[in-house]
Enzyme design. Structure first.
Site, short mmCIF file in Angstrom:
data_model
loop_
_atom_site.label_atom_id
_atom_site.label_comp_id
_atom_site.label_asym_id
_atom_site.label_seq_id
_atom_site.Cartn_x
_atom_site.Cartn_y
_atom_site.Cartn_z
CD GLU A 117 24.62 42.73 44.85
OE1 GLU A 117 25.63 42.53 45.54
OE2 GLU A 117 23.45 42.51 45.24
CE LYS A 119 34.67 39.77 44.81
NZ LYS A 119 35.72 40.46 45.53
CG ASP A 121 39.36 44.87 46.77
OD1 ASP A 121 39.08 43.92 47.52
OD2 ASP A 121 40.47 45.05 46.26
CE1 TYR A 229 27.88 41.43 50.73
CE2 TYR A 229 28.85 43.52 50.05
CZ TYR A 229 28.96 42.29 50.69
OH TYR A 229 30.14 41.93 51.27
CE LYS A 318 38.02 38.45 42.71
NZ LYS A 318 39.31 37.98 42.94
CB CYS A 412 74.71 36.48 17.18
SG CYS A 412 73.07 36.65 16.48
CB CYS A 415 74.47 35.56 12.35
SG CYS A 415 75.24 36.85 13.35
CB CYS A 430 74.24 40.30 17.11
SG CYS A 430 74.82 39.73 15.51
CB CYS A 436 72.94 39.27 12.08
SG CYS A 436 71.84 38.43 13.23
C1 9MJ Z 1 31.02 42.78 47.25
N1 9MJ Z 1 32.21 42.46 47.78
O1 9MJ Z 1 30.85 43.81 46.67
C2 9MJ Z 1 28.85 40.11 48.02
N2 9MJ Z 1 29.96 41.81 47.41
O2 9MJ Z 1 27.26 38.39 48.59
C3 9MJ Z 1 28.70 41.92 46.89
N3 9MJ Z 1 30.03 40.68 48.10
C4 9MJ Z 1 28.48 38.87 48.65
N4 9MJ Z 1 28.01 40.86 47.27
C5 9MJ Z 1 27.26 37.23 49.26
N5 9MJ Z 1 28.26 42.94 46.13
C6 9MJ Z 1 28.50 36.99 49.75
C7 9MJ Z 1 29.29 38.05 49.36
#
Ligand code: 9MJ
Length: 681
Positions: A117, A119, A121, A229, A318, A412, A415, A430, A436
């Site tokens: 999946e 990730k 933020d 998720y 990551k 320097c 040299c 220098c 040099c």
């Molecule tokens: C994020 N941040 O996209 C989980 N997460 O599953 C996805 N976080 C997660 N899964 C279990 N795609 C704990 C956190």
């Protein structure tokens, strides 16, 4: 080097991480990037592992997040909301896969099914439905207690208020991430700027800040989105047997599930999925900072269970951090081709942007003072994309008492000549010139570099040996080298000696622009060399030009003109040029005047993108040729791009151009535009 003890370091790290935690969780105003936080966090973890007596109950390593703010009602999560363990390399992923096999007692040859999946933020949330109706929404908080933000979550279109089913379970807790897609984030900030309101540093802050507003009418106006998720507590329904089937089931109930989610049969498929997401990342409508891999079978997940902060059945791979903290151990001054002294930081090695970095530039003494960098400091090293690593800033909170100021040497280091600084100029030099050895070495390396005469195999160690052994003094001596002499050098057999001599011989045939560039005239880079080559019919004419004639050329200002005139006025340089020509260095006659419209601005207003490889020319060379004629050449395709020129093995830019309706042209079209004859060989 430093009188920091493990105990004082741990204490300083704890205090700093606590401060960052408060800023991140309580104030939604992070002071540092996640990568920076992670780096310091890992250092503290390692210290505590090595010195268990240093571990305190309130250490940030012992907590999942920070305490909730007081404005929202605290709510307990029926099932703890955990975070994910991180992986940073293929090796970490392999370890994860091995641990899964070992714990489940599955033999190594049998592939485990995982789900990959993106990730997100954003902010993790829990949504509780009783008899199909949304009754409560909460943030993760510290994992066991979060904040009740139901009113705010109800305003998000993606959050179903009622489940799409005739027979809803008595209780269903669904978890996911609320995030702000990039387009909405930029629009929000543009508007905020216009009205003098708070501008968010990144989409994560914007999402978190919007969700934790006390007035949900404002939240309603924020462009928030949701992907789910995971499940939390469930009563009154049998859940599917796998994670993937669960996601499908949730989609059927009306929850948004990320369409990018893919199944991976075994470790190799996971590694491939990671690479695919890294490639896709820039084209997504939202920010992601990695890929989450989860064991698909829920019975396996149950067997694997949890360890302290995270489930054993999932891992977050990551993307490489582009800013990472490390220790500045010492500073050395490197002498470049023009004598410029560059302070270089020697660092405790760290992974930055996917490679191990142990040296980073500090640019010049002005920068050292501006950033107040000292030996012994913990510094943030940055390396975005292909750029050379630099020290971005210092973490003053972690400075030990005996941190040392960095001082410019008077002489320097190579040299011993006096180091000169010019009033108003950041660069110190220098004064030794070609006396040099460092400057001579850099001059030879520049002469042989890919964009100059491109002598393959003539690297740093070899050039140092040639100069130290007295086999060459200046670049012109290269052409007199004999295979037998070279073969006597360290790590140089007869074969490689012959190869090098052949590479040197081949370099005799070059272009006027490359030759000008190879001389290493101050401030004359590739583009200027191209402009000069296009403006003079011969080398003699260039060498005789005065400053006025040079300044008439587009993009050549008084300083560059002065350096050019000074270079050719130098007797020593003229002699080396004579020797080079005598040794057989040559190039085709320039185009007759007018044929190439070389100095005209006829391409002004056009923006081009080059992708792939082109016969006989580097992309940089072609870029310079387009720029000399007024065109802009950029690295990425946008609606403003006039055309994309695609050479051999082009990249994803072709697809981007096609999607954006930008014309894609081939090498022949580019060479036609530049009046380059395609070569027969
Ligand atoms: C994020 N941040 O996209 C989980 N997460 O599953 C996805 N976080 C997660 N899964 C279990 N795609 C704990 C956190």
């Amino acid at each position: 080097m430093s009188d920091t003890t493990p105990a004082s370091r741990a204490q300083a790290l704890r205090a700093l991480l606590e401060k960052y935690n408060r800023a991140y969780y309580r104030d939604d105003a992070p002071l540092v990037s996640d990568a920076e936080y992670d780096g310091l966090f890992r250092e503290l973890q390692a210290l505590e592992e090595a010195h268990p007596e240093l571990l305190t109950a309130d250490s940030p390593t012992q907590r999942v997040g920070a305490a909730p703010v007081e404005a929202f009602e605290p709510v307990r999560h029926p099932v703890p909301m955990l975070s994910l363990a991180n992986a940073f390399s293929d090796g970490d992923m392999a370890d994860f896969d091995r641990r899964v096999h070992d714990r489940l007692d599955i033999d190594a040859e049998t592939a485990v099914d995982y789900i990959a999946e993106p990730k997100l933020d954003g902010l993790a949330v829990s949504l509780i439905y009783e008899n199909g109706v949304l009754v409560r929404g909460a943030t993760r908080g510290d994992g066991s207690t979060g904040e009740n933000i139901t009113a705010n979550l109800r305003t998000i279109d993606d959050v179903p208020l009622r489940l799409n089913t005739e027979q809803p379970p008595a209780m269903l807790e669904v978890r996911g991430e609320v995030f702000m897609p990039l387009a909405g984030f930029h629009a929000l900030n543009t508007r905020a700027e216009k009205y003098g309101q708070k501008v968010f540093a990144n989409p994560r802050n914007a999402a978190a800040g919007s969700l934790r507003l006390l007035d949900s009418r404002i939240t309603a106006k924020r462009p928030l989105a949701l992907y789910v998720y995971a499940l939390g507590q469930v009563e009154g329904v049998d859940v599917p047997a796998t994670h993937s089937a669960t996601l499908e089931w949730l989609a059927g109930l009306g929850f948004p599930v990320n369409p990018e989610i893919t199944a991976c049969h075994g470790l190799a498929a996971c590694q491939q999925a990671y690479a695919d997401f890294a490639e896709k990342r820039a084209g997504l409508a939202y920010e992601i900072d990695g890929v989450v891999f989860k064991v698909d079978r829920l019975d396996y997940q149950a067997d694997l269970g949890f360890v302290s902060r995270a489930p054993r059945w999932a891992i977050a791979r990551k993307f490489p951090a582009e800013e990472v903290p490390t220790l500045l151990e010492s500073v050395e001054f490197q002498v470049g081709r023009t004598g410029a002294l560059t302070p270089v930081a020697r660092l405790a090695p760290v992974q930055v942007g996917g490679v191990v970095v142990s040296n980073a530039t500090l640019h010049n003494m002005d920068e050292v003072r501006r950033k107040d960098v000292r030996v012994g400091d913990t510094v943030i090293v940055r390396r975005a994309g292909d750029v050379i690593p630099e020290v971005a800033r210092v973490l003053p909170e972690l400075r030990p008492d005996n941190a040392r100021l960095i001082e410019l040497p008077q002489t320097c280091p190579e040299c011993g000549s006096k180091v000169e600084t010019v009033e108003g100029e950041a660069v110190a030099r220098c004064s030794g010139g070609l006396f040099c050895p460092a400057q001579r070495k850099a001059a030879v390396l520049h002469f042989a570099s890919r964009k100059a005469l491109d002598i393959e195999g003539l690297g740093e160690k070899l050039v140092a040996q040639l100069l130290e052994g007295g086999l060459i003094e200046h670049v012109d001596d290269l052409f007199a080298l004999e295979p037998a002499t070279l073969a006597r050098l360290d790590r140089m057999g007869e074969k490689s000696a012959a190869k090098l001599v052949a590479a040197i011989a081949k370099a005799r045939e070059t272009s006027f622009a490359r030759f000008i560039y190879s001389l290493g005239i101050r401030e004359v880079g590739e583009a200027t060399a191209q402009a000069l080559a296009g403006s003079f019919a011969s080398l003699d004419e260039l060498m005789a030009a005065d400053a006025e004639r040079l300044e008439a050329i587009q993009d050549i200002g008084p300083i560059v003109a002065k350096h050019i005139v000074a270079f050719f006025a130098e007797e020593h340089n003229r002699r080396i040029i004579d020797n080079l020509l005598e040794a057989g260095v040559h190039w085709p006659d320039p185009q007759p005047a007018g044929a190439g419209a070389e100095t005209a601005d006829d391409l002004a207003g056009n923006t081009y993108v080059l992708t792939g490889t082109f016969e006989g020319y580097t992309r940089d060379e072609l870029k310079a040729r387009l720029q000399v004629r007024g065109a802009k050449v950029t690295g990425s395709v946008s609606k403003k791009t006039t055309a994309v020129f695609a050479g051999e093995a082009p990249g994803s830019k072709v697809a981007k151009a096609e999607a954006a309706g930008v014309p894609v042209e081939d090498q022949a079209a580019l060479f036609g535009l530049l009046a380059i004859e395609e070569q027969a060989d």
